[in-house]
Design a protein around this motif. Structure first.
Motif, PDB file in Angstrom:
ATOM      1  N   TYR A 420      14.786 127.675  19.752  1.00  0.00           N
ATOM      2  CA  TYR A 420      15.657 128.565  20.683  1.00  0.00           C
ATOM      3  C   TYR A 420      17.143 128.431  20.062  1.00  0.00           C
ATOM      4  O   TYR A 420      17.187 127.345  19.289  1.00  0.00           O
ATOM      5  N   GLY A 443      15.351 135.062  17.572  1.00  0.00           N
ATOM      6  CA  GLY A 443      14.788 133.908  18.484  1.00  0.00           C
ATOM      7  C   GLY A 443      15.317 133.968  19.844  1.00  0.00           C
ATOM      8  O   GLY A 443      15.941 134.907  20.370  1.00  0.00           O
ATOM      9  N   ALA A 444      14.620 133.117  20.576  1.00  0.00           N
ATOM     10  CA  ALA A 444      14.831 132.911  21.966  1.00  0.00           C
ATOM     11  C   ALA A 444      16.173 132.316  22.273  1.00  0.00           C
ATOM     12  O   ALA A 444      16.638 131.672  21.438  1.00  0.00           O
ATOM     13  N   ARG A 445      16.548 132.753  23.434  1.00  0.00           N
ATOM     14  CA  ARG A 445      18.011 132.385  23.613  1.00  0.00           C
ATOM     15  C   ARG A 445      18.490 130.918  23.939  1.00  0.00           C
ATOM     16  O   ARG A 445      19.103 130.128  23.552  1.00  0.00           O
ATOM     17  N   ARG A 447      16.570 127.172  26.328  1.00  0.00           N
ATOM     18  CA  ARG A 447      15.737 126.524  26.954  1.00  0.00           C
ATOM     19  C   ARG A 447      16.420 125.397  27.670  1.00  0.00           C
ATOM     20  O   ARG A 447      17.096 124.715  27.083  1.00  0.00           O
ATOM     21  N   THR A 462      21.708 136.784  29.289  1.00  0.00           N
ATOM     22  CA  THR A 462      21.853 137.419  27.756  1.00  0.00           C
ATOM     23  C   THR A 462      22.946 137.087  26.931  1.00  0.00           C
ATOM     24  O   THR A 462      23.565 137.588  26.116  1.00  0.00           O
ATOM     25  N   GLY A 466      20.705 135.783  20.536  1.00  0.00           N
ATOM     26  CA  GLY A 466      19.165 135.404  20.361  1.00  0.00           C
ATOM     27  C   GLY A 466      18.442 137.040  20.638  1.00  0.00           C
ATOM     28  O   GLY A 466      19.186 137.729  20.966  1.00  0.00           O
ATOM     29  N   SER A 468      15.430 137.242  22.155  1.00  0.00           N
ATOM     30  CA  SER A 468      14.227 137.167  23.364  1.00  0.00           C
ATOM     31  C   SER A 468      14.979 136.479  24.188  1.00  0.00           C
ATOM     32  O   SER A 468      15.899 135.655  24.080  1.00  0.00           O
ATOM     33  N   ALA A 469      14.405 136.337  25.450  1.00  0.00           N
ATOM     34  CA  ALA A 469      14.605 135.736  26.567  1.00  0.00           C
ATOM     35  C   ALA A 469      14.607 134.267  26.667  1.00  0.00           C
ATOM     36  O   ALA A 469      13.937 133.769  25.750  1.00  0.00           O
ATOM     37  N   GLY A 470      15.449 133.586  27.235  1.00  0.00           N
ATOM     38  CA  GLY A 470      15.320 132.044  27.388  1.00  0.00           C
ATOM     39  C   GLY A 470      14.378 131.752  28.617  1.00  0.00           C
ATOM     40  O   GLY A 470      13.740 132.371  29.268  1.00  0.00           O
ATOM     41  N   ILE A 471      14.380 130.264  28.498  1.00  0.00           N
ATOM     42  CA  ILE A 471      13.313 129.793  29.604  1.00  0.00           C
ATOM     43  C   ILE A 471      14.074 128.580  30.293  1.00  0.00           C
ATOM     44  O   ILE A 471      14.934 127.796  29.677  1.00  0.00           O
TER      45      ILE A 471
END
Length: 479
Positions: A420, A443-445, A447, A462, A466, A468-471
């Motif tokens: 991330y 990559g993912a933003r 976590r 956003t 990144g 793609s989305a984060g978690i």
């Protein structure tokens, strides 16, 4: 019939009838006043249970059986109270206080106030004074305090006065009556500390010149940090330097940053700042930051062109702070290398950076440009560049703190972050708001988990770089 002038004892007159009555009355008055023993001086009326021979000093306001007798001596005889007016010079023992009092000037006062111990030939407390030791004390402790009774000025000064420069004025510290140390003015007017192994031969360890205040250590000095009086700069040059140099000029530069770090860690900044100036070049070293005393240290390369000063160890950490105290500043350097696991790492202390370039390091998931954990704080003081990827750019865990607020961050060449862009876990905190990101990242933003907190001040999901989305999971938080 007349009475005596002091104790008012009745006198037997010539040819008086029942002389025994007058005689007995005088004896009662003597019994009451001679060697006067007062059970209490704080009662204003009888407490009950008194017996013949008991005497009290009546306190105001008198009441009950003592009404109107304020300040008088109440004496119980044959079940009835007699009262006597005190007179100057009368001395009494107050039993419940184990105190002597005396009546003087129309009032009672503690006897101790009348003791003037002036011009005593000698005084021994717990021991015997001698002709040369006219004041001698044996005690576990001796206390001197400022006068808060009179009161005094609030000061407490002990004066040791000698006759001439050649005499002594000081303290002698002894073991078994054999001197081990002397402190004071011995044989001259310089303040000195001397020590001895046998009580006869003394070595001066420390002395202060009485005229200049300059301290000297005649027997040498060990384990004392040098205290800075102004900013100190150490120079590092990987091409021409030598770690055997003193590092204090560009000509006598150290060869490694670590040698300069060690030099700073050995001094006391005393409120000043130490600077480590790093010349252009590549430094293949893991720099272990160390404890700082009474001031910060700045490690600076080239803030206008950080890519000219490269930190590139074969593996491990670029700059690391582990188990330290103090604040380190990093400025104007680029950190890159495929084997690097952390560009900047701290599990204690504070690291503050600006104008840095974070190049490509190991791309595995647990390799990070910046990692703060264990209550450490890492903070961006100014703008910086990300020119290469990593497992993540920011990572906080175990109560670590990251602050990047209002900074311009340039991403060059779309760096990829295989895990991330940022990760917060383990009750850690990231304050990353009002930043601007120029360029893009792959990559993912983000976590946020394990009670990790990413604060963006409501910038949205956003906001961070990144593709793609984060978690947010496991009690994590993104706000």
């Amino acid at each position: 019939m007349s009475d005596t002038p002091r104790l008012s004892l009745p006198l037997i007159e010539a040819a008086q009838a029942q002389k025994h009555v007058t005689h007995n009355e005088a004896l009662v008055n003597l019994d009451a006043l001679v060697n006067l023993r007062l059970l209490d001086r704080d009662l204003s009326e009888p407490a009950g249970g008194e017996t013949d021979g008991d005497a009290f000093l009546v306190a105001s306001p008198a009441a009950g059986a003592w009404a109107g007798e304020d300040g008088h001596i109440a004496y119980l005889i044959d079940g009835g109270w007699r009262f006597y007016a005190p007179f100057d010079g009368l001395v009494a023992y107050v039993a419940d206080e184990m105190a002597l009092i005396v009546h003087a000037g129309g009032a009672w006062a503690d006897f101790a106030t009348f003791l003037a111990l002036q011009n005593l030939a000698s005084l021994g407390i717990g021991t015997t004074a001698t002709a040369s030791q006219r004041l001698a004390v044996k005690s576990d402790e001796v206390l001197y305090s400022h006068d808060d009774v009179t009161p005094g000025t609030g000061n407490m000064v002990v004066t040791l006065n000698k006759a001439t420069e050649a005499n002594d004025a000081g303290h002698a510290y002894k073991v078994g009556w054999q001197a081990r140390a002397l402190a004071g003015l011995f044989g001259d007017d310089d303040y000195q500390v001397k020590v001895s192994a046998d009580g006869a031969s003394f070595t001066t360890a420390f002395a202060i010149d009485h005229a200049t205040g300059v301290a000297r250590f005649p027997s040498g000095l060990s384990g004392v940090r040098e205290a800075l009086a102004a900013t100190r700069t150490y120079h590092v040059n990987g091409a021409s330097g030598d770690d055997g140099n003193d590092g204090l000029t560009p000509v006598t530069a150290f060869a490694t940053i670590q040698r300069a770090v060690n030099a700073v860690a050995a001094i006391d900044m005393a409120g000043q700042t130490a600077v480590i100036s790093v010349a252009p070049g590549t430094y293949a070293e893991n720099v272990a930051l160390k404890d700082l005393v009474s001031g910060p240290c700045v490690i600076v390369g080239n803030e206008a062109a950080p890519e000219n000063v490269v930190i590139s160890p074969a593996s491990g950490v670029g700059f690391g702070a582990s188990g330290i105290t103090g604040t380190w500043y990093l400025r104007g350097m680029k950190i890159e290398g495929a084997g690097i696991s952390r560009s900047i790492y701290a599990n204690s202390g504070v690291i503050i950076f600006r104008n840095m370039d974070f190049g490509a390091i190991g791309a595995v998931v647990n390799y990070y440009h910046i990692l703060a954990e264990g209550n450490a704080r890492i903070e961006a003081q100014g703008n910086y560049t990300i020119s290469g990827g990593a497992g993540a750019h920011w990572r906080t865990s175990d109560s670590g703190i990251l602050k990047v607020q209002g900074k311009a961050i340039s991403l060059v060449g779309s760096p990829e972050f295989t895990n991330y862009f940022t990760i917060a876990s383990g009750q850690s905190y990231q304050s990353v708001y009002s930043d601007t990101f120029e360029g893009a990242a792959i990559g993912a933003r983000y976590r946020a988990d394990g009670k990790g907190f990413i604060f963006t001040n409501g910038a949205g999901t956003t906001y961070l770089p990144g593709s793609s989305a984060g978690i947010v999971a496991q009690d994590g938080l993104l706000i």
